[in-house]
Scaffold this motif. Sequence first.
Motif, PDB file in Angstrom:
ATOM      1  N   GLY A 177       0.776  -1.229   0.000  1.00  0.00           N
ATOM      2  CA  GLY A 177       0.000   0.000   0.000  1.00  0.00           C
ATOM      3  C   GLY A 177       0.806   1.276   0.000  1.00  0.00           C
ATOM      4  N   THR A 178       2.143   1.171   0.072  1.00  0.00           N
ATOM      5  CA  THR A 178       2.979   2.369   0.078  1.00  0.00           C
ATOM      6  C   THR A 178       3.256   2.830  -1.349  1.00  0.00           C
ATOM      7  OG1 THR A 178       5.025   1.075   0.070  1.00  0.00           O
ATOM      8  CG2 THR A 178       4.074   1.617   2.218  1.00  0.00           C
ATOM      9  N   THR A 179       3.879   4.004  -1.472  1.00  0.00           N
ATOM     10  CA  THR A 179       4.236   4.474  -2.807  1.00  0.00           C
ATOM     11  C   THR A 179       5.328   3.598  -3.413  1.00  0.00           C
ATOM     12  OG1 THR A 179       5.662   6.089  -1.698  1.00  0.00           O
ATOM     13  CG2 THR A 179       3.566   6.874  -2.520  1.00  0.00           C
ATOM     14  N   MET A 214      -5.985   9.995  15.739  1.00  0.00           N
ATOM     15  CA  MET A 214      -5.038   9.841  14.629  1.00  0.00           C
ATOM     16  C   MET A 214      -4.767   8.360  14.385  1.00  0.00           C
ATOM     17  SD  MET A 214      -1.014  10.851  14.811  1.00  0.00           S
ATOM     18  CE  MET A 214       0.236   9.918  13.936  1.00  0.00           C
ATOM     19  N   ALA A 215      -4.864   7.928  13.132  1.00  0.00           N
ATOM     20  CA  ALA A 215      -4.510   6.556  12.750  1.00  0.00           C
ATOM     21  C   ALA A 215      -3.110   6.559  12.160  1.00  0.00           C
ATOM     22  CB  ALA A 215      -5.511   6.015  11.733  1.00  0.00           C
ATOM     23  N   THR A 216      -2.295   5.614  12.585  1.00  0.00           N
ATOM     24  CA  THR A 216      -0.930   5.515  12.075  1.00  0.00           C
ATOM     25  C   THR A 216      -0.502   4.059  12.057  1.00  0.00           C
ATOM     26  OG1 THR A 216       1.298   6.449  12.269  1.00  0.00           O
ATOM     27  CG2 THR A 216       0.225   5.758  14.310  1.00  0.00           C
ATOM     28  N   ASN A 217       0.689   3.817  11.562  1.00  0.00           N
ATOM     29  CA  ASN A 217       1.287   2.488  11.583  1.00  0.00           C
ATOM     30  C   ASN A 217       2.685   2.654  12.172  1.00  0.00           C
ATOM     31  OD1 ASN A 217       2.967   0.282   9.459  1.00  0.00           O
ATOM     32  ND2 ASN A 217       1.413  -0.422  10.880  1.00  0.00           N
ATOM     33  N   ILE A 242      -2.556   0.915  13.646  1.00  0.00           N
ATOM     34  CA  ILE A 242      -3.202  -0.121  12.831  1.00  0.00           C
ATOM     35  C   ILE A 242      -2.335  -0.421  11.619  1.00  0.00           C
ATOM     36  CG2 ILE A 242      -5.496   0.597  13.606  1.00  0.00           C
ATOM     37  CD1 ILE A 242      -5.918   2.019  10.986  1.00  0.00           C
ATOM     38  N   GLU A 243      -2.766  -1.375  10.800  1.00  0.00           N
ATOM     39  CA  GLU A 243      -2.018  -1.708   9.588  1.00  0.00           C
ATOM     40  C   GLU A 243      -2.033  -0.525   8.622  1.00  0.00           C
ATOM     41  OE1 GLU A 243      -0.271  -4.410   9.163  1.00  0.00           O
ATOM     42  OE2 GLU A 243      -0.919  -5.290  11.056  1.00  0.00           O
ATOM     43  N   PHE A 244      -0.931  -0.336   7.897  1.00  0.00           N
ATOM     44  CA  PHE A 244      -0.803   0.825   7.020  1.00  0.00           C
ATOM     45  C   PHE A 244      -1.925   0.884   5.986  1.00  0.00           C
ATOM     46  CE2 PHE A 244       0.758   2.947   3.191  1.00  0.00           C
ATOM     47  CZ  PHE A 244       1.178   4.157   3.715  1.00  0.00           C
ATOM     48  N   ASP A 245      -2.214  -0.265   5.350  1.00  0.00           N
ATOM     49  CA  ASP A 245      -3.212  -0.246   4.280  1.00  0.00           C
ATOM     50  C   ASP A 245      -4.641  -0.117   4.802  1.00  0.00           C
ATOM     51  OD1 ASP A 245      -3.035  -2.765   5.405  1.00  0.00           O
ATOM     52  OD2 ASP A 245      -3.510  -3.832   3.567  1.00  0.00           O
ATOM     53  N   ALA A 246      -4.822  -0.040   6.147  1.00  0.00           N
ATOM     54  CA  ALA A 246      -6.152   0.157   6.715  1.00  0.00           C
ATOM     55  C   ALA A 246      -6.374   1.592   7.181  1.00  0.00           C
ATOM     56  CB  ALA A 246      -6.366  -0.799   7.895  1.00  0.00           C
ATOM     57  N   ILE A 247      -5.334   2.422   7.102  1.00  0.00           N
ATOM     58  CA  ILE A 247      -5.439   3.783   7.645  1.00  0.00           C
ATOM     59  C   ILE A 247      -6.436   4.635   6.858  1.00  0.00           C
ATOM     60  CG2 ILE A 247      -4.181   5.935   8.068  1.00  0.00           C
ATOM     61  CD1 ILE A 247      -1.714   4.256   8.696  1.00  0.00           C
ATOM     62  N   ILE A 248      -6.315   4.641   5.540  1.00  0.00           N
ATOM     63  CA  ILE A 248      -7.232   5.445   4.725  1.00  0.00           C
ATOM     64  C   ILE A 248      -8.668   5.005   4.949  1.00  0.00           C
ATOM     65  CG2 ILE A 248      -7.941   5.914   2.347  1.00  0.00           C
ATOM     66  CD1 ILE A 248      -5.042   6.124   1.580  1.00  0.00           C
ATOM     67  N   ALA A 270      -6.892  -9.821  15.691  1.00  0.00           N
ATOM     68  CA  ALA A 270      -7.437  -8.605  16.313  1.00  0.00           C
ATOM     69  C   ALA A 270      -6.535  -7.399  16.081  1.00  0.00           C
ATOM     70  CB  ALA A 270      -7.653  -8.820  17.811  1.00  0.00           C
ATOM     71  N   GLY A 271      -5.251  -7.630  15.861  1.00  0.00           N
ATOM     72  CA  GLY A 271      -4.332  -6.525  15.627  1.00  0.00           C
ATOM     73  C   GLY A 271      -4.645  -5.740  14.378  1.00  0.00           C
ATOM     74  N   TYR A 272      -5.455  -6.283  13.492  1.00  0.00           N
ATOM     75  CA  TYR A 272      -5.769  -5.581  12.250  1.00  0.00           C
ATOM     76  C   TYR A 272      -6.633  -4.349  12.482  1.00  0.00           C
ATOM     77  CZ  TYR A 272      -5.664  -5.439   7.184  1.00  0.00           C
ATOM     78  OH  TYR A 272      -5.395  -5.073   5.882  1.00  0.00           O
ATOM     79  N   ILE A 273      -7.312  -4.280  13.620  1.00  0.00           N
ATOM     80  CA  ILE A 273      -8.080  -3.071  13.941  1.00  0.00           C
ATOM     81  C   ILE A 273      -7.330  -2.225  14.970  1.00  0.00           C
ATOM     82  CG2 ILE A 273     -10.289  -4.139  13.385  1.00  0.00           C
ATOM     83  CD1 ILE A 273     -10.792  -4.413  16.423  1.00  0.00           C
ATOM     84  N   GLY A 274      -6.022  -2.510  15.135  1.00  0.00           N
ATOM     85  CA  GLY A 274      -5.207  -1.704  16.034  1.00  0.00           C
ATOM     86  C   GLY A 274      -5.244  -2.149  17.479  1.00  0.00           C
ATOM     87  N   LEU A 275      -5.795  -3.319  17.754  1.00  0.00           N
ATOM     88  CA  LEU A 275      -5.852  -3.841  19.112  1.00  0.00           C
ATOM     89  C   LEU A 275      -4.587  -4.644  19.401  1.00  0.00           C
ATOM     90  CD1 LEU A 275      -7.410  -4.386  21.743  1.00  0.00           C
ATOM     91  CD2 LEU A 275      -8.491  -6.316  20.599  1.00  0.00           C
TER      92      LEU A 275
END
Length: 503
Positions: A49-51, A179-182, A220-226, A447-452
Amino acid sequence: MKGIRKKILLIVFTVLAMLGLCSCGSDIPENRVNSLDDMEGKTIGVQLGTTGDIYASDMEGDEAGTKIERYNKGADAVSSLKQGKIDCVIIDEQPAKAFTRQNEELKILKEEFTLEDYAAVIAKENGALLDEVNKALEELKNDGTLDKIIDHYIPDELSGEVSDFTYTQKVTEGEKLRMATNAQFPPYEYYENGKIVGIDVDIAKAIADKMGRVLVIDDIEFDAIINAVSSGKAQIGLAGFTVTDERRKQINFSEPYTTSKQVVIVRDDEAIKEANSLGGKLYNSFIKEGRWKFLAQGLLNTIIITIVAILIGTAPGFLLAMVRVAHEKNGSFKILNYIVKIYVTIIRGTPMMVQLLIIYFVIFASVDISKILVAIIAFGLNSSAYLCEVIRSGIMSIDEGQFEAAKSLGLSYSVMMKSIILPQALKNVLPAIGNEFIALLKETSIAGYIGLQDLTKGGDIIRSITYEPLLPLLAVALVYLLLVVLLSAGVSWLERRLKKNER
């Protein structure tokens, strides 16, 4: 008890064997990428999901046979490069420098891959917040705060030193800015002494101060931030986001706050490689900066989710099974049985990951709810569908003659089920119920996929800090294995107790 001791000894021997295999290692192939021109036909690692992923995709499937390996974390790509599984990694310059500082057998090519601007991401419909963020960024640029924050984390090119400026959030009460981040992207966001720090974190704190809000950070996961920002689970996203036309279709970008570049990391054949001792790796992975606490907190969350999900899943599962049995035995509850069948089919027919994401990002999109509670609801609902079918099959396995005998004695349906059918059915399906509980325990690893921060997420955080994959993964696997052994032993003990009256 003897059986449990044997299983624990087997686990210990397995761990020792794995550590022995790790110490043996394998020959790492020589570096095959010395310039950008050498990348054709090679295997390139990128973070999903990065550039870097976007730019590398243009090279994928060319005549030279270039392959792209996509990883959820940049640290995982770097680990694969160290092990010789890929030939190079495309990643942002400052994280690349952080990776190479801690891994002297790696180096950065002198040629830059591409230049890019970083900006915050904000939901399309939240124009008012976009204006506030842009205003705050302009003020931070004008008063020099932005440059001071960046200089604190990025060393001066000539002196190699960083400034001693430290930004401290001033607003500590009031409205929240989520704020959402990875947090696996140093120096922009990463863990230090158990806390998320970095350039983006300090910039977000400064923006929140300008807006009179309290910053709350979700890792959370980078590709889930947007997706998190678009759905309203977070108001703003900062994670080294490069401004691209493709992303503009989904999200709004703030004004850029810094310029960076994509670079290429390769193995350094001339670097001196000294294998770390096992004791050093253990210290670095678990003792240093109290990193074992990530596993301890994750284990606590995993146990809470599992136990409560089992409790809230058992009761609905039992009731759903009663509806299904009543319909199959005497044709009652036709409409309700139809609804239950649809529910069970949907839950059992879709992945647990999808259900968790739907509940978090869709059903509770606009609700500020605890992530542990979301996980408990998701896993509890999933478990109820499976337990429904397990209990139903156990009841239906009881000989029809026992139902008829109970009726002939004049027993009511409820008394018959409570005193005759259910005790036998539960003994028959107890192993299957135990297996469902074990499966639920292991499923919580998503569960970590939602930032838990569950047990698996705790291991991931340690891996992102140390770039040492084996020991954190081995520790996580060992804890899960011990929990499963104890749970299996408990189910076996209960099964023996219930069968005593059959002797």
